[in-house]
Design a protein around this motif. Structure first.
Motif, mmCIF file in Angstrom:
data_model
loop_
_atom_site.group_PDB
_atom_site.id
_atom_site.type_symbol
_atom_site.label_atom_id
_atom_site.label_comp_id
_atom_site.label_asym_id
_atom_site.label_seq_id
_atom_site.Cartn_x
_atom_site.Cartn_y
_atom_site.Cartn_z
ATOM 1 N N GLN A 97 0.818 -1.269 -0.163
ATOM 2 C CA GLN A 97 0.101 0.102 -0.018
ATOM 3 C C GLN A 97 0.787 1.198 -0.078
ATOM 4 O O GLN A 97 0.470 2.268 -0.810
ATOM 5 C CB GLN A 97 -1.013 -0.061 1.230
ATOM 6 C CG GLN A 97 -2.112 -1.035 1.055
ATOM 7 C CD GLN A 97 -2.960 -0.738 2.362
ATOM 8 O OE1 GLN A 97 -2.790 -0.305 3.237
ATOM 9 N NE2 GLN A 97 -4.230 -1.569 2.078
ATOM 10 N N GLN A 123 2.241 1.749 -3.315
ATOM 11 C CA GLN A 123 1.439 2.181 -4.416
ATOM 12 C C GLN A 123 0.987 3.524 -4.328
ATOM 13 O O GLN A 123 0.831 4.432 -5.266
ATOM 14 C CB GLN A 123 0.077 1.262 -4.352
ATOM 15 C CG GLN A 123 0.231 -0.265 -4.893
ATOM 16 C CD GLN A 123 -0.919 -1.111 -4.975
ATOM 17 O OE1 GLN A 123 -1.510 -1.108 -3.847
ATOM 18 N NE2 GLN A 123 -1.096 -1.802 -5.978
ATOM 19 N N GLU A 141 -4.614 5.806 -8.760
ATOM 20 C CA GLU A 141 -4.421 4.244 -8.313
ATOM 21 C C GLU A 141 -4.539 3.272 -9.198
ATOM 22 O O GLU A 141 -3.691 2.429 -9.516
ATOM 23 C CB GLU A 141 -5.443 4.036 -7.101
ATOM 24 C CG GLU A 141 -5.234 4.996 -5.811
ATOM 25 C CD GLU A 141 -5.905 6.370 -6.039
ATOM 26 O OE1 GLU A 141 -6.433 6.474 -6.877
ATOM 27 O OE2 GLU A 141 -5.502 7.254 -5.103
ATOM 28 N N THR A 154 -1.525 3.493 -11.552
ATOM 29 C CA THR A 154 -0.455 2.816 -10.896
ATOM 30 C C THR A 154 -0.506 1.365 -10.988
ATOM 31 O O THR A 154 0.459 0.902 -11.542
ATOM 32 C CB THR A 154 -0.489 3.280 -9.461
ATOM 33 O OG1 THR A 154 -0.550 4.783 -9.407
ATOM 34 C CG2 THR A 154 0.641 2.681 -8.592
ATOM 35 N N GLU A 155 -1.612 0.764 -10.966
ATOM 36 C CA GLU A 155 -1.738 -0.779 -11.168
ATOM 37 C C GLU A 155 -1.504 -1.216 -12.756
ATOM 38 O O GLU A 155 -0.895 -1.830 -12.721
ATOM 39 C CB GLU A 155 -3.181 -1.073 -10.976
ATOM 40 C CG GLU A 155 -3.531 -1.240 -9.382
ATOM 41 C CD GLU A 155 -4.962 -2.029 -9.154
ATOM 42 O OE1 GLU A 155 -5.502 -2.501 -9.750
ATOM 43 O OE2 GLU A 155 -5.272 -1.660 -8.099
#
Length: 113
Positions: free
Chosen positions: A54, A57, A73, A76-77
């Motif tokens: 976490q 990320q 988010e 980012t993945e």
């Protein structure tokens, strides 16, 4: 190497450093052991997610948001997925050109209209 055309330099460099870090020993072997433990032990998985994943990320999401991308988010993945996939399957890391193309592809998907 010249800066990748149109990519945000900090984002490109962070991803390049991540790819290099995943490939370096002894870190690569330790991360593979951790990945196996995460798959087989819920407590370790929870600790890994809260103590390490976490935070990393979130750091990437801040860089992504600074580049002006929406849904940092999710972006980012998408940015990290091929790096982790290639590491996990022991495939060669993306070349600088492939990484620059990948960053640009994700940037095109997540630029606000």
């Amino acid at each position: 190497m010249p800066e990748p055309a149109g990519s945000y330099p900090e984002l490109f460099e962070a991803l390049k450093a991540t790819s290099a870090e995943l490939a370096s020993e002894p870190r690569a072997s330790l991360l593979r052991m951790l990945a196996a433990a995460v798959q087989s032990d819920e407590v370790i998985a929870r600790q890994f997610h809260t103590a390490l994943l976490q935070r990393q990320q979130q750091q990437f999401a801040r860089v992504v948001a600074a580049d002006g991308l929406d849904k940092p988010e999710r972006a980012t993945e998408l940015l990290l997925a091929p790096l982790l996939y290639r590491w996990f399957l022991r495939l060669p890391p993306l070349t600088d050109g492939e990484l620059a193309d990948h960053v640009e592809s994700v940037r095109r998907l997540h630029r606000p209209d």
